[in-house]
Scaffold this motif. Structure first.
Motif, short mmCIF file in Angstrom:
data_model
loop_
_atom_site.label_atom_id
_atom_site.label_comp_id
_atom_site.label_asym_id
_atom_site.label_seq_id
_atom_site.Cartn_x
_atom_site.Cartn_y
_atom_site.Cartn_z
N GLY A 131 0.73 -1.34 0.10
CA GLY A 131 0.03 -0.14 0.11
C GLY A 131 0.59 1.22 0.00
N ALA A 132 2.10 1.20 0.07
CA ALA A 132 3.03 2.54 0.07
C ALA A 132 2.60 3.09 -1.30
CB ALA A 132 4.50 1.95 0.14
N PRO A 133 2.94 4.43 -1.36
CA PRO A 133 2.74 5.46 -2.24
C PRO A 133 4.19 5.45 -3.03
CG PRO A 133 2.91 6.84 -0.47
CD PRO A 133 2.89 5.40 0.05
N PHE A 134 5.39 4.70 -2.62
CA PHE A 134 6.67 5.08 -3.05
C PHE A 134 7.03 3.63 -3.73
CE2 PHE A 134 6.17 7.07 1.06
CZ PHE A 134 6.06 8.49 0.65
N THR A 135 8.06 3.74 -4.46
CA THR A 135 8.36 2.64 -5.22
C THR A 135 10.05 2.71 -5.26
OG1 THR A 135 8.10 3.74 -7.32
CG2 THR A 135 6.24 2.18 -6.67
N GLY A 136 10.53 3.73 -4.81
CA GLY A 136 11.94 3.65 -4.82
C GLY A 136 12.53 4.98 -3.97
N PHE A 137 13.74 5.22 -4.09
CA PHE A 137 14.60 6.14 -3.43
C PHE A 137 15.29 7.19 -4.43
CE2 PHE A 137 14.01 2.59 -0.45
CZ PHE A 137 13.32 3.00 0.69
N LEU A 138 15.41 8.26 -3.75
CA LEU A 138 16.60 9.14 -4.08
C LEU A 138 17.58 9.10 -3.16
CD1 LEU A 138 17.76 11.29 -6.17
CD2 LEU A 138 16.69 13.06 -4.52
N VAL A 139 18.89 8.80 -3.78
CA VAL A 139 19.93 8.81 -2.80
C VAL A 139 20.53 10.25 -2.53
CG1 VAL A 139 22.33 7.92 -2.59
CG2 VAL A 139 20.74 6.52 -3.85
N ALA A 140 20.41 10.55 -1.40
CA ALA A 140 20.72 12.17 -0.87
C ALA A 140 22.15 12.15 -0.46
CB ALA A 140 19.87 12.69 0.25
N GLU A 141 22.79 13.34 -0.46
CA GLU A 141 24.06 13.74 0.13
C GLU A 141 24.47 13.10 1.60
OE1 GLU A 141 26.80 14.62 -1.59
OE2 GLU A 141 25.42 15.07 -3.57
N PRO A 142 25.68 12.40 1.76
CA PRO A 142 26.07 12.21 3.15
C PRO A 142 26.30 13.19 4.09
CG PRO A 142 27.69 11.57 1.60
CD PRO A 142 26.66 12.05 0.83
N GLY A 143 26.65 12.75 5.30
CA GLY A 143 27.17 13.90 6.09
C GLY A 143 26.24 14.60 6.97
N GLY A 144 25.11 14.51 6.64
CA GLY A 144 23.98 15.32 7.47
C GLY A 144 23.59 14.63 8.65
N LEU A 145 23.19 13.26 8.36
CA LEU A 145 22.68 12.34 9.53
C LEU A 145 23.84 11.86 10.36
CD1 LEU A 145 19.63 10.37 8.15
CD2 LEU A 145 19.62 12.10 9.88
N VAL A 146 24.82 11.19 9.64
CA VAL A 146 25.85 10.25 10.16
C VAL A 146 27.04 10.96 9.61
CG1 VAL A 146 26.57 8.08 10.72
CG2 VAL A 146 24.39 8.31 10.60
N GLU A 147 28.19 11.17 10.43
CA GLU A 147 29.48 11.64 9.84
C GLU A 147 30.14 10.18 9.18
OE1 GLU A 147 33.54 13.57 11.70
OE2 GLU A 147 31.79 13.54 12.94
N ASP A 148 30.85 10.70 8.19
CA ASP A 148 31.55 9.71 7.66
C ASP A 148 32.63 8.92 8.57
OD1 ASP A 148 30.41 10.76 5.23
OD2 ASP A 148 32.30 11.54 4.30
N LEU A 149 32.77 7.78 8.27
CA LEU A 149 33.79 7.01 9.18
C LEU A 149 34.98 6.87 8.22
CD1 LEU A 149 34.18 4.92 11.58
CD2 LEU A 149 33.30 3.28 10.07
N GLU A 150 36.05 7.66 8.82
CA GLU A 150 37.25 7.41 8.05
C GLU A 150 37.97 5.86 8.29
OE1 GLU A 150 38.54 9.50 5.98
OE2 GLU A 150 36.91 11.26 6.56
N LEU A 151 38.59 5.32 7.22
CA LEU A 151 39.41 4.28 7.46
C LEU A 151 40.59 4.69 6.91
CD1 LEU A 151 36.98 1.74 5.66
CD2 LEU A 151 37.17 2.09 8.04
#
Length: 205
Positions: A131-151
């Protein structure tokens, strides 16, 4: 808030995933649920559920970053160098039916040789849940929610890519006009991208 790079042993897949899980927990708190999915010919992918304030839930993959994403045109995949990522979806009210679709998308670099990057579309070919109105995703820019993990070099940092649910009309608009145009429309109309019942943003203005 700054975070140290993962330890020198982090070239090992298990060490990378331990560091990734620690980064997710330090950002979102302890998960209250997780599910594991293993697809034929791929490593195990987990999806963790993190309850947040105001009825929000964040779903994050764990396993996609164990190996770098390889250029599908490369003759031999580099086992160390290359982009690494995990996926994060935020919804108000939560939808545990997302666990398997998210695991499927997280396995796509291994299964299809796909490189998941900001601005890309990820289409599941059907509703994200019944029943969801969505069938996919747009990939957004990283860094806003979780900081990049440096290796440690030469490995690239693990990036945590937010996935923004798209309706079929929004996905079609994005294919023609680009990700930036769709995101500008969402912003202009004050679209709550965490609302699992929202309608498509107006596309004709």
């Amino acid at each position: 808030m700054s975070h140290p790079a993962a330890s020198p042993a982090s070239s090992a897949p298990d060490a990378v995933l331990v560091a990734v899980e620690a980064r997710l927990i330090s950002t979102f708190g302890e998960p209250d649920g997780r599910a594991a999915v293993t697809f034929l010919g791929t490593d195990r992918i987990e999806v963790l559920r993190f309850p947040q304030a105001d009825g929000l839930f964040r779903y994050a993959t764990l396993g996609m970053s164990a190996a770098p994403m390889a250029d599908p045109t490369a003759v031999v995949a580099d086992p160390v160098a290359g982009p690494r990522a995990e996926l994060v979806v935020t919804l108000r009210g939560g939808r545990d039916e997302l666990l398997r679709p998210l695991a499927t998308l997280a396995a796509s670099p291994q299964v299809e040789g796909l490189i998941v990057a900001p601005g890309a579309s990820l289409d599941l070919g059907g509703p994200l849940w019944p029943g969801a109105p969505f069938t996919g995703f747009l990939v957004a820019e990283p860094g806003g929610l979780v900081e990049d993990l440096e290796l440690p070099e030469p490995a690239e940092a693990v990036r945590f890519l937010p996935l923004l649910p798209m309706t079929p009309n929004e996905a079609a608009h994005k294919r023609v006009h680009g990700a930036a145009d769709l995101q500008e429309r969402w912003l202009r109309h004050g679209t709550d991208l965490r609302d699992q019942t929202r309608r498509s943003v107006p596309l004709g203005d």
